[in-house]
Design a protein around this motif. Structure first.
Motif, PDB file in Angstrom:
ATOM      1  N   GLU A  84       0.814  -1.206   0.000  1.00  0.00           N
ATOM      2  CA  GLU A  84       0.000   0.000   0.000  1.00  0.00           C
ATOM      3  C   GLU A  84       0.856   1.268   0.000  1.00  0.00           C
ATOM      4  O   GLU A  84       0.473   2.278  -0.605  1.00  0.00           O
ATOM      5  CB  GLU A  84      -0.969  -0.006   1.184  1.00  0.00           C
ATOM      6  CG  GLU A  84      -2.055  -1.056   1.044  1.00  0.00           C
ATOM      7  CD  GLU A  84      -3.231  -0.834   1.986  1.00  0.00           C
ATOM      8  OE1 GLU A  84      -3.242   0.185   2.708  1.00  0.00           O
ATOM      9  OE2 GLU A  84      -4.128  -1.686   1.991  1.00  0.00           O
ATOM     10  N   ASP A 126      -9.563   2.650  -2.751  1.00  0.00           N
ATOM     11  CA  ASP A 126      -8.643   1.590  -3.178  1.00  0.00           C
ATOM     12  C   ASP A 126      -8.713   1.378  -4.688  1.00  0.00           C
ATOM     13  O   ASP A 126      -7.687   1.226  -5.356  1.00  0.00           O
ATOM     14  CB  ASP A 126      -8.963   0.282  -2.461  1.00  0.00           C
ATOM     15  CG  ASP A 126      -8.588   0.299  -0.987  1.00  0.00           C
ATOM     16  OD1 ASP A 126      -7.774   1.156  -0.586  1.00  0.00           O
ATOM     17  OD2 ASP A 126      -9.108  -0.555  -0.231  1.00  0.00           O
ATOM     18  N   ASP A 130      -5.758   1.760  -7.432  1.00  0.00           N
ATOM     19  CA  ASP A 130      -5.413   0.676  -8.358  1.00  0.00           C
ATOM     20  C   ASP A 130      -5.465   1.146  -9.810  1.00  0.00           C
ATOM     21  O   ASP A 130      -4.569   0.850 -10.610  1.00  0.00           O
ATOM     22  CB  ASP A 130      -6.366  -0.503  -8.175  1.00  0.00           C
ATOM     23  CG  ASP A 130      -6.176  -1.218  -6.848  1.00  0.00           C
ATOM     24  OD1 ASP A 130      -5.178  -0.934  -6.157  1.00  0.00           O
ATOM     25  OD2 ASP A 130      -7.032  -2.052  -6.495  1.00  0.00           O
ATOM     26  N   ARG A 146      -6.385  -7.766   0.541  1.00  0.00           N
ATOM     27  CA  ARG A 146      -7.693  -7.238   0.936  1.00  0.00           C
ATOM     28  C   ARG A 146      -8.704  -8.348   1.203  1.00  0.00           C
ATOM     29  O   ARG A 146      -9.604  -8.185   2.036  1.00  0.00           O
ATOM     30  CB  ARG A 146      -8.210  -6.292  -0.148  1.00  0.00           C
ATOM     31  CG  ARG A 146      -7.412  -4.994  -0.234  1.00  0.00           C
ATOM     32  CD  ARG A 146      -7.708  -4.233  -1.502  1.00  0.00           C
ATOM     33  NE  ARG A 146      -6.829  -3.071  -1.665  1.00  0.00           N
ATOM     34  CZ  ARG A 146      -6.579  -2.492  -2.818  1.00  0.00           C
ATOM     35  NH1 ARG A 146      -7.145  -2.948  -3.943  1.00  0.00           N
ATOM     36  NH2 ARG A 146      -5.763  -1.456  -2.890  1.00  0.00           N
ATOM     37  N   HIS A 170      -7.245   8.447   6.144  1.00  0.00           N
ATOM     38  CA  HIS A 170      -7.495   8.287   4.708  1.00  0.00           C
ATOM     39  C   HIS A 170      -7.588   9.644   4.011  1.00  0.00           C
ATOM     40  O   HIS A 170      -7.165   9.789   2.860  1.00  0.00           O
ATOM     41  CB  HIS A 170      -8.781   7.484   4.474  1.00  0.00           C
ATOM     42  CG  HIS A 170      -8.561   6.004   4.480  1.00  0.00           C
ATOM     43  ND1 HIS A 170      -8.666   5.245   5.615  1.00  0.00           N
ATOM     44  CD2 HIS A 170      -8.220   5.147   3.467  1.00  0.00           C
ATOM     45  CE1 HIS A 170      -8.409   3.986   5.316  1.00  0.00           C
ATOM     46  NE2 HIS A 170      -8.125   3.905   4.022  1.00  0.00           N
TER      47      HIS A 170
END
Length: 209
Positions: A84, A126, A130, A146, A170
């Protein structure tokens, strides 16, 4: 949807949500009847779950839901930290900044009391990372992590204070990506994962069941 895919998706969801807890025996006859598929597609689904690390062979003829313990969780977070952090760094270099600036704003307004909505926002974040990184090997590795992370979250239970802190963490990651700051994106990711792991381990220590 093919029968094997349907069986896989159903069993995956049941394992991740705890409906099928660790140690549950997945007898072929019982499961094929319950899921409405023949034994061949069921076996294919079980092979995929075994590849994911979610089921294991207790004996040549007995498949069970795999357990997950503190050591597994630590190992998972070691891999998660590496993947990550690199994904966040690359995203900060490649992102459409407006996308992540918008996501950062959403993290400031999300009601974390609605846990499902909050996790859905994380899933969109996420997916955005990606898509931005656009590296199929990194994306595949993250998907594997995940898959197990969903189980860990359920084991640790939802902690309102932690969810609020997670939203702020976040927001910082998204904002760092949105401003094109790879160093801050990596640092913020490390802080978030450290806090997440600490909270999970504390929850499991308080309730080892």
């Amino acid at each position: 949807m093919r029968a094997s895919e349907r069986a896989y998706v159903t069993l995956l969801d049941e394992i991740q949500t705890g409906a099928l807890p660790p140690g549950t025996v997945l007898a072929e006859v019982e499961q094929s009847t319950r899921l409405g598929v023949s034994r061949t597609p069921l076996r294919e689904a079980l092979r995929r779950l075994a590849s994911d690390g979610l089921v294991a062979q207790a004996s040549p003829r007995v498949t069970v839901v795999a357990g997950i313990d503190v050591d597994d969780i630590r190992d998972l977070f070691e891999v998660r930290r590496a993947l990550e952090a690199e994904a966040a760094r690359l995203a900060a270099l490649r992102a459409d900044r407006r996308v992540f600036t918008s996501l950062a704003r959403e993290f400031t307004t999300i009601d974390t009391a609605e846990a499902d909505a909050y996790y859905a926002l994380i899933a969109r974040f996420d997916a955005g990372v990606d898509a931005t990184v656009d590296n199929p090997y990194l994306a595949a590795a993250l998907r594997s992590v995940r898959t197990h992370l969903v189980r860990v979250r359920r084991m640790a239970r939802d902690n309102p204070l932690r969810l609020s802190a997670s939203a702020r963490e976040h927001e910082l990651i998204a904002r760092a990506i949105g401003t094109g700051d790879p160093e801050l994106a990596v640092h913020a990711t490390h802080v978030h994962l450290h806090n997440a792991l600490t909270t999970i381990l504390e929850a499991l220590t308080e309730d080892p069941s």
